[in-house]
Enzyme design. Structure first.
Site, PDB file in Angstrom:
ATOM      1  N   SER A  61       0.849  -1.194   0.000  1.00 17.66           N
ATOM      2  CA  SER A  61       0.000   0.000   0.000  1.00 17.66           C
ATOM      3  C   SER A  61       0.882   1.240   0.000  1.00 17.66           C
ATOM      4  CB  SER A  61      -0.901   0.019   1.237  1.00 17.66           C
ATOM      5  OG  SER A  61      -1.754  -1.099   1.260  1.00 17.66           O
ATOM      6  N   ALA A 103       7.358  -1.953  11.045  1.00 18.76           N
ATOM      7  CA  ALA A 103       6.129  -1.289  10.620  1.00 18.76           C
ATOM      8  C   ALA A 103       6.410   0.128  10.167  1.00 18.76           C
ATOM      9  CB  ALA A 103       5.107  -1.269  11.764  1.00 18.76           C
ATOM     10  N   LYS A 104       5.626   0.562   9.163  1.00 19.56           N
ATOM     11  CA  LYS A 104       5.742   1.934   8.674  1.00 19.56           C
ATOM     12  C   LYS A 104       5.474   2.930   9.790  1.00 19.56           C
ATOM     13  CE  LYS A 104       4.086   0.689   4.039  1.00 19.56           C
ATOM     14  NZ  LYS A 104       2.964   0.837   3.076  1.00 19.56           N
ATOM     15  N   ARG A 105       4.472   2.633  10.615  1.00 21.89           N
ATOM     16  CA  ARG A 105       4.072   3.601  11.637  1.00 21.89           C
ATOM     17  C   ARG A 105       5.132   3.779  12.716  1.00 21.89           C
ATOM     18  NH1 ARG A 105       1.233  -1.041  12.623  1.00 21.89           N
ATOM     19  NH2 ARG A 105       1.369  -1.957  14.711  1.00 21.89           N
TER      20      ARG A 105
END
Length: 277
Positions: free
Chosen positions: A9, A239-241
């Site tokens: 995504s 994780a991206k976050r």
């Protein structure tokens, strides 16, 4: 012929966890004389950044991977709408106006994806003039399909148990995001002819819902391969976050992508990174 896919995504840069997942899918296809697909999952509303798709392609090429690219999710919205309309017409979806806070307060159990929706809106009149999500009535769906199984290459044959996730959302309140991951990914994999769904073990439980959707919509049933996750020093998945170091930054800094890919294949990970069980 085996067909695998990598489906990122564009809401943040790729990191080592994505590289590992893409390599697993790529190598399984190549080892068995099949195809490896790239699909951009770009329906995450305002969070989707079109420019990142080109960054992803550069990252995969830097790792030495080759792929066939298929249509992005933004070109498939009509198929999501049609599937949701079909399920709604069959009495399998119901509207829900509950907020996340309300669900967390009312939930009696916690499932793989968080608080399990307690069915607050099921069977009650809901004013669909206000924003509403549409949830799958899992109990009714299972009454129509009967018992289901699915197969994971790593874990073997599984008895489908979608009820453990509760009545999941298939159409989100946010009109900028036309379908949930569960509905979109299931339809896309069928449309793309994916025969082996490769993804991290954090999505293992989601497969119970996806198997149910395949039965309801008459879709082909692939095999799954849920691989271990790369973990940070605290044992959390990358994780991206959490701003895990990006592949793009490594690439621009002059790191050798082919060497990195070879190390990931061999289980040699950068300091502080490990492979989960």
């Amino acid at each position: 012929m085996i067909v695998t896919r990598f489906a990122p995504s564009p809401n943040g840069s790729l990191h080592l966890g994505h590289a590992f997942s893409a390599i697993v899918a790529h190598d399984l296809a190549r080892e068995r004389g099949g195809r490896f697909l790239l699909r951009i999952e770009d329906i995450d509303g305002a969070r989707s950044r079109p420019e990142l798709a080109e960054e992803f392609r550069a990252d995969l090429a830097w790792l030495g991977l080759e792929w066939d690219e298929v249509a992005p999710q933004s070109a498939r919205v009509a198929s999501y709408t049609a599937a949701a309309d079909r399920l709604r017409g069959e009495g399998l979806l119901y509207p829900c106006t509950c907020t996340r806070a309300e669900i967390a307060a009312a939930a009696k159990t916690v499932g793989p994806e968080g608080p399990v929706y307690p069915g607050t809106c099921k069977g009650r009149a809901v004013d669909t003039g206000e924003p509403a999500a549409w949830r799958l009535d899992v109990a009714e769906a299972l009454a129509r399909t009967g018992p289901l199984t699915w197969t994971d290459e790593c874990a073997g044959v599984q008895q489908a148990d979608p009820a453990r996730l509760g009545d999941v959302v298939l159409v989100r309140k946010d009109r900028e995001t036309p379908a949930s991951y569960h509905l979109a990914a299931t339809l896309d994999d069928a449309a793309d002819g994916v025969t082996l769904v490769t993804r991290g073990r954090d999505l293992f439980a989601a497969t119970h819902i996806h198997r149910l959707l395949q039965a309801l919509l008459g879709l082909p049933v692939p095999t799954w391969h849920h691989h271990p996750l790369l973990l940070d020093r605290e044992g959390r998945k990358l994780a991206k976050r959490r701003n895990s170091p990006s592949l793009a930054d490594r690439r621009r800094a002059g790191e050798d992508g082919l060497t990195l890919a070879a190390d990931l294949r061999a289980g040699r990970f950068p300091a502080g990174i490990s492979l989960g069980e």
